[in-house]
Design an enzyme around this catalytic site. Structure first.
Site, PDB file in Angstrom:
ATOM      1  N   ASP A 175      40.682  36.611  37.962  1.00 46.32           N
ATOM      2  CA  ASP A 175      39.321  36.581  38.483  1.00 46.32           C
ATOM      3  C   ASP A 175      39.027  35.233  39.140  1.00 46.32           C
ATOM      4  OD1 ASP A 175      36.635  37.839  38.564  1.00 46.32           O
ATOM      5  OD2 ASP A 175      36.089  36.099  37.363  1.00 46.32           O
TER       6      ASP A 175
ATOM      7  N   GLU B  80      42.047  37.609  42.832  1.00 45.87           N
ATOM      8  CA  GLU B  80      40.782  38.127  43.359  1.00 45.87           C
ATOM      9  C   GLU B  80      40.112  37.039  44.200  1.00 45.87           C
ATOM     10  OE1 GLU B  80      36.295  38.884  43.005  1.00 45.87           O
ATOM     11  OE2 GLU B  80      37.343  37.462  41.730  1.00 45.87           O
TER      12      GLU B  80
HETATM   13  C1  GLC Z   1      34.427  37.812  40.206  1.00 49.42           C
HETATM   14  C2  GLC Z   1      33.913  39.134  39.677  1.00 49.42           C
HETATM   15  C3  GLC Z   1      32.413  39.121  39.689  1.00 49.42           C
HETATM   16  C4  GLC Z   1      31.935  37.994  38.818  1.00 49.42           C
HETATM   17  C5  GLC Z   1      32.569  36.663  39.218  1.00 49.42           C
HETATM   18  C6  GLC Z   1      32.378  35.625  38.166  1.00 49.42           C
HETATM   19  O1  GLC Z   1      34.105  37.625  41.517  1.00 49.42           O
HETATM   20  O2  GLC Z   1      34.430  40.186  40.449  1.00 49.42           O
HETATM   21  O3  GLC Z   1      31.885  40.338  39.263  1.00 49.42           O
HETATM   22  O4  GLC Z   1      30.537  37.891  38.887  1.00 49.42           O
HETATM   23  O5  GLC Z   1      33.964  36.769  39.411  1.00 49.42           O
HETATM   24  O6  GLC Z   1      33.244  35.854  37.082  1.00 49.42           O
END
Ligand code: GLC
Length: 648
Positions: free
Chosen positions: A283, A325
């Site tokens: 993430d 991500e």
């Molecule tokens: C990523 C997740 C999102 C979250 C962020 C902070 O972008 O997809 O939903 O708010 O990280 O963890």
């Protein structure tokens, strides 16, 4: 770059761990030696200047060894099988679904009962949105983790998760979980200790006694949630310190300049690996390294850290792929696949966030030129890596592609983005879409878009208006969008609910733990009674479900859909139509998508620009054969129609 000293050192460590270097653990030993120089160099790059660096390196070697020792025989066997296949995840046979366990079916145990549903849809890869402990009301959908090893009681237990993983594995399914690397919840043990004044744990985070440095940081750091969580720091009265909180005020950013943070989080990564995770979603990797005077995003050290993680995982858990991500500018996303010596040796997957947003651009404008202008960047993806392709996910849609791409298509970037935001938030007189703006930043005029696939495609408004024609068009748009992302290359990730046409869910407004975040409007609670409609001919649920199911089935039939750097864009003979060619050995598949609400015409010449001229094309979608015509004749594509035409 062989390093004898390092080799001896690892030999000693493995010896102490009773690793059978010449026997059953030989592959592990070989992988370790092969990656040792890289691990050493990457580690030194980040931590070499620390006085206790050799001691931490020692710990790293023993952590990798221990993690391998703890890996079950079944998982080691699975590693072996995946390695023999080469890049197992490039295959056209994998299709995923991302879901919140509680909102989908209540609990992890309940999910076991839904494995038949996935089978019916032909989904064989599940992304479970965060299931580890996270304080209710301050959880950011689970992305504020208070215990990385304990499944939240809301979802079940660790044993439930292990059992689910085993069931899935028996059925040939793959599992994806998150590691929330950038931050912890303010209720995590480390944060609690830090709050109580423990200096060791205060160094796990970024903390400041006064506003001097936070102000400096804020000058160059963008805001992620400017409406609900402005700024990048939160004052903690107990410690009398400012804590870096890039996301919400309850998400404390971890400080990776501290090697102890790295080692602790790597241990969590191995914990997930040994649970049997096939793809680990990292993430927010763009944020993991901070440096004063920068945006604190996409820094070179963030890449070094990811590369280090990748090399370590490859040694102890080679079957686990990494997904970064990184929802950032197109050029920056590409770097997460690795560059230079590390090309294809950083993240195995990234989200094709650029293309996702460009599909929404094309749908609103009925014009594919911006999409095309971005492709030369996207096509740089190295062989051996892949995309997660998607139309919607749990997050908002950010229009993060570059201004020059919009300009190249002949539009003014500011006006163009304004149009898209108006179109999808329902502020345009001619829009069928019903969504909302997310995280509006009045300082920069920036905003993103919330809304479910179905609502953004017009289904919600059409149902309210009881307008059958509008319903029909909305469904066409939904399937067009899915088809485009299913065939572009990479692993498609369906967002739960979209397979049955769920429209926005506004119940989040009544929950104070969610009402400040309108991303919840597109995170539905599944109503299994309503889902029964997937078997009732003619219902919207059935029409969308069966089309999605057919698309997946077709994907699995056509090898050329696998992600082997085998995508060529067709010359744009018609701006309303996106067209690409997928090839594999002697298989050729022309995919064409009409983003216009009227018929579009494409000259047959479009099919003659790529090697031998085809004579007959078979459209898998309509199961219909086409004779390729003369150059002055046209293929007519109906409103929002698409064709998946294989050369016969
Ligand atoms: C990523 C997740 C999102 C979250 C962020 C902070 O972008 O997809 O939903 O708010 O990280 O963890």
């Amino acid at each position: 770059m062989y390093n004898r000293l390092l080799h001896t050192h690892i030999n000693e460590a493995l010896h102490a761990g009773e690793i059978d270097m010449a026997g059953e653990d030989n592959m592990f030993f070989t992988r370790f030696i092969a990656n040792a120089t890289a691990i050493d160099a990457l580690f030194r790059d980040l931590y070499g200047n620390q006085p206790r660096s050799p001691e931490y390196f020692e710990k790293l070697i023993s952590l990798i060894t221990r993690s391998y020792i703890n890996r079950s025989a079944v998982l080691r066997q699975r590693d072996e099988e995946k390695e023999m296949k080469g890049n197992w995840f490039l295959s056209n046979e994998i299709t995923g679904m991302s879901l919140y366990v509680d909102r989908f079916c209540g609990s992890i145990k309940g999910l076991e009962g839904k494995l038949e549903y996935f089978k019916k849809l032909r989904v064989n890869f599940l992304h479970l949105m965060p299931v580890f402990e996270s304080p209710e009301g301050e959880s950011d959908g689970g992305y504020a983790v208070s215990d990385f090893r304990k499944v939240d009681t809301r979802f079940g237990t660790l044993e439930d998760l292990q059992r689910l993983q085993q069931r899935m594995q028996q059925k040939g399914m793959y599992l994806m979980l998150d590691i929330v690397l950038n931050h912890t919840s303010h209720q995590h043990e480390w944060a609690i200790k830090a709050r109580k004044g423990d200096k060791q744990y205060q160094q796990y985070f970024y903390m400041f006694d006064d506003r001097r440095l936070p102000d400096e940081y804020d000058r160059t750091m963008p805001e992620i949630f400017p409406e609900s969580s402005p700024g990048n720091f939160t004052y903690n009265a107990e410690m009398k310190k400012w804590v870096m909180t890039v996301f919400h005020r309850y998400q404390w950013d971890l400080n990776y300049t501290n090697p102890e943070v790295f080692l602790s989080m790597l241990e969590n990564i191995f914990f997930y690996a040994n649970l049997g995770v096939d793809v680990l979603r990292i993430d927010a990797p763009a944020f993991i390294w901070k440096q004063l005077g920068t945006t604190c995003q996409n820094l070179p050290q963030a890449h070094t850290l990811l590369r280090l993680i990748k090399q370590c995982v490859q040694v102890a858990a080679p079957g686990m792929a990494l997904l970064g991500e990184a929802i950032v500018a197109p050029k920056e996303i590409m770097k997460y696949f690795g560059t230079g010596l590390y090309t294809a040796k950083e993240c195995d997957f990234a989200y094709n966030a650029t293309h996702m947003a460009l599909q929404w651009d094309a749908l609103a404008t009925a014009d594919t030129r911006v999409m095309l202008a971005a492709q030369h960047e996207i096509l740089q993806k190295p062989y051996g890596t892949s995309w997660i392709t998607y139309t919607r996910c749990h997050d908002d849609i950010g229009l993060g592609y570059d201004d020059y791409m919009i300009r190249q298509a002949g539009f003014n970037p500011f006006e163009h983005r304004r149009f898209l935001k108006d179109y999808y938030s329902g502020n345009h007189s001619h829009t069928p879409a019903k969504g909302a703006l997310f995280s509006v930043n009045p300082k920069t005029n920036d905003a993103r878009i919330s809304g479910s696939l179905a609502s953004l495609c017009g289904l919600e408004n059409a149902i309210i208006a009881k307008d059958e024609t509008a319903i029909d068009y909305a469904i066409r748009r939904i399937i067009l969008m899915q088809a485009h992302s299913f065939f572009i290359g990479g692993v498609p990730m369906i967002f739960y609910g979209d397979e049955a046409g769920y429209t926005n869910d506004y119940s989040y407004l009544n929950d104070p733990g969610k009402s400040y975040d309108n991303r919840w409007m597109h995170r539905p609670v599944i109503d299994w009674k309503k889902n029964k409609n997937i078997d009732k001919a003619g219902t919207t649920e059935q029409r969308i479900f069966s089309a999605t199911q057919r698309l997946i089935t077709l994907r699995r039939k056509i090898f050329a859909v696998g992600d082997y750097k085998n995508l060529t864009w067709l010359t744009p003979h018609n701006i309303h139509v996106a067209g690409y060619l997928r090839t594999f050995e002697d298989q050729k598949l022309y995919c064409l998508f009409n983003f216009l609400d009227k018929p579009s015409y494409v000259t047959w010449h479009a099919f003659k620009e790529h090697g031998a001229e085809p004579h007959v094309l078979f459209d898998h979608w309509q199961e219909k054969e086409y004779q390729v015509g003369y150059d002055h004749e046209y293929l007519v594509i109906e409103p929002y129609q698409f064709l998946l035409m294989e050369v016969k």
